[in-house]
Design a protein around this motif. Structure first.
Motif, PDB file in Angstrom:
ATOM      1  N   ASN A   1       0.812  -1.223   0.000  1.00  0.00           N
ATOM      2  CA  ASN A   1       0.000   0.000   0.000  1.00  0.00           C
ATOM      3  C   ASN A   1       0.840   1.266   0.000  1.00  0.00           C
ATOM      4  O   ASN A   1       0.452   2.276  -0.597  1.00  0.00           O
ATOM      5  N   PHE A   2       1.994   1.230   0.667  1.00  0.00           N
ATOM      6  CA  PHE A   2       2.824   2.435   0.727  1.00  0.00           C
ATOM      7  C   PHE A   2       3.366   2.766  -0.665  1.00  0.00           C
ATOM      8  O   PHE A   2       3.430   3.939  -1.054  1.00  0.00           O
ATOM      9  N   LEU A   3       3.741   1.748  -1.425  1.00  0.00           N
ATOM     10  CA  LEU A   3       4.216   1.983  -2.790  1.00  0.00           C
ATOM     11  C   LEU A   3       3.092   2.531  -3.655  1.00  0.00           C
ATOM     12  O   LEU A   3       3.311   3.445  -4.473  1.00  0.00           O
TER      13      LEU A   3
ATOM     14  N   LEU B   1       2.799   6.170  -2.953  1.00  0.00           N
ATOM     15  CA  LEU B   1       3.846   6.938  -3.623  1.00  0.00           C
ATOM     16  C   LEU B   1       3.459   7.209  -5.083  1.00  0.00           C
ATOM     17  O   LEU B   1       3.623   8.330  -5.591  1.00  0.00           O
ATOM     18  N   ARG B   2       2.949   6.192  -5.745  1.00  0.00           N
ATOM     19  CA  ARG B   2       2.567   6.345  -7.150  1.00  0.00           C
ATOM     20  C   ARG B   2       1.427   7.335  -7.312  1.00  0.00           C
ATOM     21  O   ARG B   2       1.449   8.187  -8.206  1.00  0.00           O
ATOM     22  N   TRP B   3       0.415   7.225  -6.435  1.00  0.00           N
ATOM     23  CA  TRP B   3      -0.713   8.150  -6.520  1.00  0.00           C
ATOM     24  C   TRP B   3      -0.257   9.599  -6.333  1.00  0.00           C
ATOM     25  O   TRP B   3      -0.640  10.483  -7.094  1.00  0.00           O
ATOM     26  N   VAL B   4       0.546   9.810  -5.320  1.00  0.00           N
ATOM     27  CA  VAL B   4       0.974  11.171  -5.004  1.00  0.00           C
ATOM     28  C   VAL B   4       1.859  11.721  -6.112  1.00  0.00           C
ATOM     29  O   VAL B   4       1.703  12.876  -6.550  1.00  0.00           O
ATOM     30  N   GLU B   5       2.780  10.920  -6.601  1.00  0.00           N
ATOM     31  CA  GLU B   5       3.716  11.394  -7.627  1.00  0.00           C
ATOM     32  C   GLU B   5       2.995  11.729  -8.925  1.00  0.00           C
ATOM     33  O   GLU B   5       3.368  12.649  -9.650  1.00  0.00           O
ATOM     34  N   ARG B   6       1.899  11.005  -9.202  1.00  0.00           N
ATOM     35  CA  ARG B   6       1.137  11.245 -10.428  1.00  0.00           C
ATOM     36  C   ARG B   6       0.091  12.340 -10.265  1.00  0.00           C
ATOM     37  O   ARG B   6      -0.601  12.690 -11.228  1.00  0.00           O
ATOM     38  N   GLY B   7      -0.065  12.863  -9.070  1.00  0.00           N
ATOM     39  CA  GLY B   7      -1.023  13.923  -8.833  1.00  0.00           C
ATOM     40  C   GLY B   7      -2.464  13.473  -8.804  1.00  0.00           C
ATOM     41  O   GLY B   7      -3.384  14.265  -9.065  1.00  0.00           O
TER      42      GLY B   7
ATOM     43  N   LEU C   1       0.581  12.656   6.343  1.00  0.00           N
ATOM     44  CA  LEU C   1       1.546  11.751   5.727  1.00  0.00           C
ATOM     45  C   LEU C   1       1.575  11.964   4.216  1.00  0.00           C
ATOM     46  O   LEU C   1       2.663  12.051   3.608  1.00  0.00           O
ATOM     47  N   LEU C   2       0.418  12.073   3.595  1.00  0.00           N
ATOM     48  CA  LEU C   2       0.365  12.295   2.155  1.00  0.00           C
ATOM     49  C   LEU C   2       0.978  13.633   1.764  1.00  0.00           C
ATOM     50  O   LEU C   2       1.683  13.744   0.747  1.00  0.00           O
TER      51      LEU C   2
END
Length: 320
Positions: free
Chosen positions: A180-182, A185-191, A242-243
């Protein structure tokens, strides 16, 4: 100068490999790595094939003073119900006790068991963090198996004199983190807009560097035997915080959207993901003051420093 010989199970795994790397930084330890695949023998030390439940070669524990048991069966989504609990017990309970019994017979002095905060339960109430003295209340098969292994280890230690140390970490994150943490990371990096902007829950997490540091401290510290230690980064944050801090570490703008919890719950319930709602929106805090006092320890790495390391590894290794 003589070295303490430490055997680490799960030495190619997320936690085990970090413990081995930290041990090899010191000339106080010699290390034996137990791995399921000898092709993953990446450290400059002895490697032994080991599959939890299958036992060790007769000579593997000769001269070993401490076992750090980080190998475990974690969540396997394809196995459910009664069979799920049986599968967890076969590895996390029966396999652990077989290893510990072999260690005691070989004269191992100390056995450090990496358990889980899931032994305490899934969530905490406001102002009431988990402590090592709480009555265990595991909910899922994984947590139940870890609790049963703890009980069996304490009994074995009382009968044999082998020193047992138990560590219950919450969510562990670090470079190379998966699951889930990975995904986060993907969700946040992709906006990707995330509907968690209104969350004010409080959660304890622990950086891989902090967890491996306290594990190594437990190898020799005289106050460690017979104790159960809760560990975290020493700062509790909400899912929204955290996000936001992950976004900052990645160098992107946070895309959090306020959304009432009842709407979140309804949406995830419709998808059959009520457990995910609990993890994202519920609180889970640990009180690690006793850990810090007994072990004379403070977390060497703060959350932002740890997240910076996670973000760098993610950006350096992600698939283009």
């Amino acid at each position: 100068m003589s070295c303490s010989k430490v055997l680490v199970t799960g030495a190619s795994g997320f936690v085990g490999s970090a413990v081995v790397a930290r041990l090899l930084l010191s000339d106080k330890f010699s290390v034996v790595c137990c791995v399921r695949d000898l092709s993953q023998a990446s450290f400059p030390c002895e490697h032994i094939f080991f599959e939890l439940g299958g036992g060790l070669p007769a000579t593997a524990l000769v001269g070993v003073t401490t076992v750090v048991h980080a190998a475990a069966r974690v969540h396997v989504m394809s196995v459910q119900g009664a069979d799920e609990l049986g599968a967890f017990r076969a590895v996390n309970v029966t396999g652990t006790i077989r290893l510990a019994a072999d260690a005691a017979q070989a004269g191992v002095k100390r056995f450090i068991f990496i358990s889980s905060i899931k032994v305490n339960g899934e969530n905490t109430h406001s102002g009431r963090p988990f402590t090592s003295f709480d009555l265990p209340a595991p909910v899922d098969a994984y947590g139940i198996s870890k609790w049963e292994a703890e009980c069996a280890l304490r009994d074995l230690g009382a009968r044999t004199g082998m020193e047992v140390v138990i560590i219950r970490p919450p969510l562990v994150y670090g470079p190379g983190v998966k699951a889930n943490f990975l995904s986060m990371l993907r969700w946040v990096e992709r906006g990707v807009p995330l509907p968690f902007g209104s969350l004010t829950n409080r959660r304890s997490v622990v950086a891989l560097d902090n967890l491996s540091d306290v594990i190594v401290r437990c190898i020799e510290h005289p106050a460690a035997p017979g104790n159960t230690f809760l560990v975290s980064d020493g700062e509790d944050i909400s899912t929204a915080q955290l996000l936001q801090r992950v976004a900052r570490a990645l160098g992107v703008r946070s895309a959090l959207v306020p959304c009432p919890q009842i709407v979140l719950f309804a949406g995830l319930a419709l998808m059959g993901r009520r457990a995910l709602f609990r993890r994202l929106c519920g609180s889970l805090q640990v009180d690690m003051r006793r850990t810090c006092e007994l072990l004379e320890w403070t977390p060497p790495v703060g959350i932002d420093q740890a997240l910076a390391g996670v973000a760098k590894h993610y950006l350096d290794t992600k698939t283009k």
